[in-house]
Design an enzyme around this catalytic site. Structure first.
Site, PDB file in Angstrom:
ATOM      1  N   ASN A  10     -35.273  -5.952 -23.907  1.00  0.00           N
ATOM      2  CA  ASN A  10     -34.856  -4.591 -23.568  1.00  0.00           C
ATOM      3  C   ASN A  10     -33.926  -4.143 -24.682  1.00  0.00           C
ATOM      4  O   ASN A  10     -32.766  -4.528 -24.733  1.00  0.00           O
ATOM      5  CB  ASN A  10     -34.135  -4.618 -22.217  1.00  0.00           C
ATOM      6  N   LYS A  17     -31.085  -6.832 -24.868  1.00  0.00           N
ATOM      7  CA  LYS A  17     -30.996  -7.729 -23.707  1.00  0.00           C
ATOM      8  C   LYS A  17     -32.237  -8.588 -23.701  1.00  0.00           C
ATOM      9  O   LYS A  17     -33.333  -8.073 -23.956  1.00  0.00           O
ATOM     10  CB  LYS A  17     -30.984  -6.887 -22.426  1.00  0.00           C
ATOM     11  N   ARG A  89     -39.325  -3.565 -22.452  1.00  0.00           N
ATOM     12  CA  ARG A  89     -39.000  -2.359 -21.681  1.00  0.00           C
ATOM     13  C   ARG A  89     -39.051  -1.175 -22.637  1.00  0.00           C
ATOM     14  O   ARG A  89     -38.395  -1.187 -23.683  1.00  0.00           O
ATOM     15  CB  ARG A  89     -37.604  -2.481 -21.086  1.00  0.00           C
ATOM     16  N   HIS A 178     -35.968   4.772 -14.439  1.00  0.00           N
ATOM     17  CA  HIS A 178     -35.691   3.631 -13.541  1.00  0.00           C
ATOM     18  C   HIS A 178     -36.925   3.253 -12.729  1.00  0.00           C
ATOM     19  O   HIS A 178     -36.811   2.651 -11.657  1.00  0.00           O
ATOM     20  CB  HIS A 178     -34.568   3.956 -12.515  1.00  0.00           C
ATOM     21  N   LEU A 207     -28.340   2.802  -8.217  1.00  0.00           N
ATOM     22  CA  LEU A 207     -27.007   3.274  -8.588  1.00  0.00           C
ATOM     23  C   LEU A 207     -26.344   2.256  -9.507  1.00  0.00           C
ATOM     24  O   LEU A 207     -25.858   1.214  -9.061  1.00  0.00           O
ATOM     25  CB  LEU A 207     -26.153   3.466  -7.328  1.00  0.00           C
ATOM     26  N   ASN A 209     -24.860   2.245 -13.981  1.00  0.00           N
ATOM     27  CA  ASN A 209     -24.231   3.206 -14.892  1.00  0.00           C
ATOM     28  C   ASN A 209     -25.025   4.501 -14.893  1.00  0.00           C
ATOM     29  O   ASN A 209     -24.475   5.588 -14.930  1.00  0.00           O
ATOM     30  CB  ASN A 209     -24.166   2.630 -16.300  1.00  0.00           C
ATOM     31  N   ARG A 239     -22.515  10.564 -17.042  1.00  0.00           N
ATOM     32  CA  ARG A 239     -23.402  11.735 -17.071  1.00  0.00           C
ATOM     33  C   ARG A 239     -23.109  12.653 -15.895  1.00  0.00           C
ATOM     34  O   ARG A 239     -22.864  12.188 -14.784  1.00  0.00           O
ATOM     35  CB  ARG A 239     -24.874  11.308 -17.007  1.00  0.00           C
ATOM     36  N   GLY A 329     -25.999  -1.937  -9.818  1.00  0.00           N
ATOM     37  CA  GLY A 329     -24.647  -2.523  -9.734  1.00  0.00           C
ATOM     38  C   GLY A 329     -23.805  -1.920  -8.619  1.00  0.00           C
ATOM     39  O   GLY A 329     -23.124  -2.648  -7.875  1.00  0.00           O
ATOM     40  N   GLY A 331     -25.046   0.152  -6.030  1.00  0.00           N
ATOM     41  CA  GLY A 331     -25.790   0.061  -4.766  1.00  0.00           C
ATOM     42  C   GLY A 331     -25.767  -1.342  -4.173  1.00  0.00           C
ATOM     43  O   GLY A 331     -25.750  -1.518  -2.953  1.00  0.00           O
ATOM     44  N   ASN A 333     -23.351  -3.597  -4.615  1.00  0.00           N
ATOM     45  CA  ASN A 333     -22.008  -4.165  -4.419  1.00  0.00           C
ATOM     46  C   ASN A 333     -20.996  -3.286  -3.705  1.00  0.00           C
ATOM     47  O   ASN A 333     -20.036  -3.804  -3.134  1.00  0.00           O
ATOM     48  CB  ASN A 333     -21.414  -4.547  -5.782  1.00  0.00           C
ATOM     49  N   GLU A 383     -35.646  -5.848 -12.625  1.00  0.00           N
ATOM     50  CA  GLU A 383     -36.568  -5.200 -13.556  1.00  0.00           C
ATOM     51  C   GLU A 383     -37.203  -6.220 -14.497  1.00  0.00           C
ATOM     52  O   GLU A 383     -38.374  -6.107 -14.854  1.00  0.00           O
ATOM     53  CB  GLU A 383     -35.819  -4.129 -14.363  1.00  0.00           C
TER      54      GLU A 383
HETATM   55  P1  AMP Z   1     -25.425  -1.579 -13.613  1.00  0.00           P
HETATM   56  O1  AMP Z   1     -25.642  -0.463 -14.616  1.00  0.00           O
HETATM   57  O2  AMP Z   1     -26.547  -1.694 -12.630  1.00  0.00           O
HETATM   58  O3  AMP Z   1     -25.044  -2.888 -14.235  1.00  0.00           O
HETATM   59  O4  AMP Z   1     -24.152  -1.151 -12.724  1.00  0.00           O
HETATM   60  C1  AMP Z   1     -22.881  -0.967 -13.286  1.00  0.00           C
HETATM   61  C2  AMP Z   1     -21.976  -0.306 -12.251  1.00  0.00           C
HETATM   62  O5  AMP Z   1     -21.896  -1.132 -11.073  1.00  0.00           O
HETATM   63  C3  AMP Z   1     -20.558  -0.089 -12.738  1.00  0.00           C
HETATM   64  O6  AMP Z   1     -20.113   1.211 -12.391  1.00  0.00           O
HETATM   65  C4  AMP Z   1     -19.777  -1.132 -11.949  1.00  0.00           C
HETATM   66  O7  AMP Z   1     -18.449  -0.748 -11.725  1.00  0.00           O
HETATM   67  C5  AMP Z   1     -20.557  -1.132 -10.644  1.00  0.00           C
HETATM   68  N1  AMP Z   1     -20.196  -2.323  -9.846  1.00  0.00           N
HETATM   69  C6  AMP Z   1     -20.452  -3.620 -10.119  1.00  0.00           C
HETATM   70  N2  AMP Z   1     -19.871  -4.411  -9.174  1.00  0.00           N
HETATM   71  C7  AMP Z   1     -19.232  -3.585  -8.304  1.00  0.00           C
HETATM   72  C8  AMP Z   1     -18.440  -3.779  -7.116  1.00  0.00           C
HETATM   73  N3  AMP Z   1     -18.182  -5.003  -6.661  1.00  0.00           N
HETATM   74  N4  AMP Z   1     -17.954  -2.687  -6.489  1.00  0.00           N
HETATM   75  C9  AMP Z   1     -18.215  -1.459  -6.954  1.00  0.00           C
HETATM   76  N5  AMP Z   1     -18.950  -1.204  -8.062  1.00  0.00           N
HETATM   77  C10 AMP Z   1     -19.448  -2.246  -8.728  1.00  0.00           C
END
Ligand code: AMP
Length: 398
Positions: A10, A17, A89, A178, A207, A209, A239, A329, A331, A333, A383
């Site tokens: 990626n 990545k 990707r 996505h 959900l 970045n 964004r 990330g 969604g 967590n 993914e």
């Molecule tokens: P991703 O692009 O899928 O890696 O997601 C990144 C986003 O997930 C960032 O905004 C992180 O702060 C958020 N994130 C990761 N872990 C947590 C958590 N435990 N609580 C809230 N947001 C999280």
């Protein structure tokens, strides 16, 4: 070890990545990230056998060097003999690509032609493809597109209400992104919830970045929140998501912004970062909000309100709801954001179960509502697995 591994790449503008995935077990034999490519201190970080390692690159080293180092590493770890394909990707497949394809010269030309629609992403993806072709000349290379899953959308969903010639002559339309993630989690939801493929109504919220929501009817994307570019739709890390297009002329005519300044403002300085004036990182924003930071609280309120509004809108193309999926990330967590959003959607028959919501974090999947139909469910995305599995299937067909 059998020959059943796929190298997944990626490639971003300054990062790469990678993962080597065993398509029989889904296990990652190797995973990592080359970052700060073509900058001062590029570096490869990787995980092998549970341990983390770094490889320092020289200042200015870019994708080709990173891939050469990766090849050395793969050989040193004796993983090369197990590889059957390389899966790439690719962000934008335009209307050319409705599914993953074996890469040949025509495919490379078509990805180049689509670069006008994704000037930051597609050229970087092509760098990865060219470098991997050189380094792994004996392996088949497969492209997996972020846009492909959304090619099932109807014209009423994908056309903007602007002069039609912009679509017919320049391809200006909504594409959505996505797709690999929405496809994966919706396929999983069908299995987990025993939903019939020919009679299901799913909304999936990726959900991270970047953030997008997709309406999936009978396994097919019927609408999605991102558009011509990944800027449309939800509030994201940096964004803005939807704004009045009149903002553009206001910034240009009244505040002397250039087109590039506007682009930068909406893509890099807005979203959670712009509202909170603190961070684009959801964790930081949640911590600050919990300590009483007013703008962090506001950023979360706007993020959740806009997300709930978009989810509710997708009841129109679906005509009802069986499952709302949270992934990415945030969604996967953030129990805080999920609880807030679900509370705004109670009229759709969703009510949060606090214990289940807390349990479904940090890689754990599960239903987070008190009822099972309709339900909200957390499903960690994968993914890399979709890319590996598509690449293996296509390679085995040759
Ligand atoms: P991703 O692009 O899928 O890696 O997601 C990144 C986003 O997930 C960032 O905004 C992180 O702060 C958020 N994130 C990761 N872990 C947590 C958590 N435990 N609580 C809230 N947001 C999280």
């Amino acid at each position: 070890m059998s020959s059943s591994h796929v190298l997944v790449l990626n490639c971003g503008s300054s990062s790469l990545k990678f993962a080597i995935i065993d398509i029989n077990s889904g296990a990652e034999a190797l995973s990592g990230l080359a970052e700060r490519l073509a900058e001062q201190a590029p570096l490869i970080k990787y995980k092998y056998n549970g341990a983390k390692h770094n490889i320092d690159l020289s200042a200015g080293d870019a994708h080709q060097v990173a891939i050469e180092k990766l090849v050395e590493l793969v050989k040193q770890l004796k993983l090369d003999t197990h590889l059957i394909a390389v899966g790439h990707r690719v962000v934008h497949g335009g209307e050319h690509f409705t599914k993953s394809v074996l890469i040949n010269d025509n495919v490379i030309d078509a990805i180049k032609q689509t670069s006008a629609l994704a000037p930051l992403h597609n050229p970087a993806n092509l760098l990865g493809i060219e470098a991997a072709k050189k380094a792994f000349s004996h392996l088949l290379q497969v492209a997996v597109f972020d846009t492909a899953f959304h090619q099932t959308m109807d014209k009423q969903a994908f056309l903007y209400a602007i002069p039609h010639a912009l679509y017919t002559e320049h391809g200006v339309r909504r594409y959505g992104f996505h797709g690999t993630s929405h496809y994966y989690v919706s396929t999983q939801a069908h299995k987990i919830l025993a939903l019939p493929e020919n009679n299901s109504r799913i909304i999936s919220a990726h959900l991270g970045n970047g953030c997008s929501v997709t309406a999936i009817k009978n396994g097919q994307s019927v609408d999605t929140s991102m558009g011509l570019t990944p800027l449309e739709g939800l509030v994201m890390g940096t964004r803005s998501g939807d704004v009045d297009p009149g903002l553009f002329s206001f910034l240009v005519n009244q505040l002397n912004y250039s087109a590039q300044n506007v682009d930068e403002l909406l893509n890099k300085q807005s979203g959670l970062l712009g509202i909170s004036e603190l961070s684009n990182d959801c964790r930081t924003i949640e911590e600050a909000a919990a300590e009483g930071h007013a703008q962090a609280t506001l950023a979360l309120d706007i993020f959740c309100y806009r997300l709930a509004k978009q989810i509710a809108a997708f009841i129109v193309p679906l005509g009802g709801l069986d499952a709302l999926i949270f992934t990415g990330g945030i969604g996967e967590n953030s129990d805080v954001i999920r609880a807030k959003v679900v509370s705004m959607l109670e009229f759709m028959g969703l009510s949060i179960d606090n214990d289940k919501n807390l349990a479904a974090r940090f890689g754990n999947q599960g239903i987070i509502t008190s009822q099972n139909t309709p339900c909200a469910i957390v499903i960690p995305t994968n993914e890399e697995w979709v890319i590996a599995s598509d690449a293996a299937t296509i390679a085995q067909e040759q």
